[in-house]
Scaffold this active site. Sequence first.
Site, PDB file in Angstrom:
ATOM      1  N   LYS A 202       0.700  -1.167  -0.225  1.00 59.73           N
ATOM      2  CA  LYS A 202      -0.055   0.087  -0.086  1.00 59.73           C
ATOM      3  C   LYS A 202       1.052   1.130   0.148  1.00 59.73           C
ATOM      4  O   LYS A 202       1.297   1.758   0.925  1.00 59.73           O
ATOM      5  CB  LYS A 202      -1.074   0.012   1.136  1.00 59.73           C
ATOM      6  N   SER A 404      -8.685  -0.119  -5.039  1.00 60.56           N
ATOM      7  CA  SER A 404      -8.771   0.274  -3.598  1.00 60.56           C
ATOM      8  C   SER A 404     -10.065   0.650  -3.401  1.00 60.56           C
ATOM      9  O   SER A 404     -10.943  -0.228  -3.485  1.00 60.56           O
ATOM     10  CB  SER A 404      -7.835   1.532  -3.333  1.00 60.56           C
TER      11      SER A 404
END
Length: 615
Positions: A202, A404
């Site tokens: 991430k 996401s």
Amino acid sequence: MSNPPGRGFGGFLRALGRGINITRLVIINVVFFGILFLILALLFRGVPKVGPDTVLLLKPTGVLVEQYSIDPAQRAFARAFGRPVGQVQVRDLVAAIDRAARDSRIKRIMLDPSGLQFGGMGALEEVGAALDRFRATGKPVIAWGTDFGQMQYLLAAHANEVYLDPEGSVSITGLSDYRSYFKALLDKLGITAHLFRVGQYKSAAEPFILDAPSPAALAADQYWMGGLWNTWLAEVGKLRHLDPATLGAEVDSLPTEIPAVQGNAAALALKFHWVDGLATREDMVRMMQKHGVATDNGTGFRAVDLDHYLPQTINVGLGKPQVAVIVAEGDIVGGRQGPGRIGGESTAALIRNARADRNVRAIVLRVDSPGGEAFAAEQIRREVVLAERAGKPVIVSMGDVAASGGYWVSMNANRIFAEPDTITGSIGIFGLYFTASDGLAKLGIHTAGQGTTPLAGAFDVRRPLDPALGAMIQATIDRGYREFVGNVAKARDKSYADIDAIAQGRVWTGVQALKRGLVDQIGGLHDAIAYAAKDARLGSRFVVRYIEPRSSPLERFLEGAGSSATARALASLGLHVPQAWLAAVPEIAPALALLEHAQPGKPTTYAYCFCRLQP
């Protein structure tokens, strides 16, 4: 009997007021309808007749979008005065091509994609599939341009024949994803970025804590970008009857090949069989005249462009059941947003309206988003679940990006369609919080005081971050990640461990996501609509209806007035920077736009992916 004193004068004033009001309304209506008449006259002046042997001329200029973010008044004035709008709706191109395939008056399409600006590959796939359907009817598509970038060329490759201006070029450079990193700048300013995240890959907020990408981020980017590039080579190779490996080697050889041909890029494109011939505009006109009808003065051919042909595609479909299409395009933010942005409240309301509409039997959610605020994404996901519980199937069609937060809103759909080169995954969340105590200390400013509880004043950006507060924020992020992964596992009928292994914020292409069970089928919006109609048992008697947010031109103007997204983002950090500075360094804007809706002293949880491609 006489009127009481003042009553006659009061009546006179009331009558005068009514007269002024009526006069005002008359003037406003005269001006309004006068302007409307002028616009309509300009728009429909010289509309060409669609006769036999007509060529559909497609010359899209600007960015391919799922939904206009430019208001109707601006678009109307631009078209009326012959200026490009700057945006082209994918649905308009597809509708025109599909209608032309059934129109006996349209004999061929001439495509010039030179004016398309760089964008994602998913939208191009949708238009390319429509061109393939057109060709399947036996009608040819001829592509010509002055210059082709690799994305314009991907679309042109769907044509039967591709021609290039002798002074033009085919610029194929590969894919990249370079970002600016701000840690050194923040250190100089005395601003500390506190990143709270879950997921090895991430990397969305890494530019605020590092000066270069982490090894994990580099490895992940190499994998998904390599997958996209291989997809591009394979598709172009198939369309142009070229070996993908040979095509890739030719692209790699351009730095030496172009000097070898003395800079004649057009001749090199012909040598590599990237194009079928070199032709000027006049050559193309003669070619179209040979297969069609020349204009009366002999300088052109019978053709109709996209704007003038679009009315032919209108299908009111009165009385027919509907498949509703809701576009979720752009960053996901809280509240109500206009076209080009996904609002947690406004997009959820669109799904809710479709659920309540008796004429709507199925919903297709077209997602083109890298994500944004986690709670706003959750608001939309909940409405998807409620629509399905109400008996209306929800099908997701992923466009260029559905990563996401974009995947968050998609996960609970009855079925998920993705293009081969959709960018998706990036299942992970993060929180970002800034403190400026060091910067203030450099200026001789110190903060001290007293609070009644450990949390009182803890979010004051003038103070260093308390480790206990940091641990509390991280615990919240950990919980958010567990819920994200758990919801995906439940929606995809997999175990938590299975999803966690392919989550961790890692990005996948559509093909890679299919192999890992994150999507159900490779296909575009056309396929998703057909599946939705079949799932709702509508047969062939249905109409597609786009449900969109409404906003007046005045509202759109006021929303954008005063400052840019980047300026507002910097203001959230307490920094006020002249807009001219931002224009001088445009690559900074996308990263800082993430903070546009951030509030000083308040951490925000994001599900966001910086995974838009660059030319």
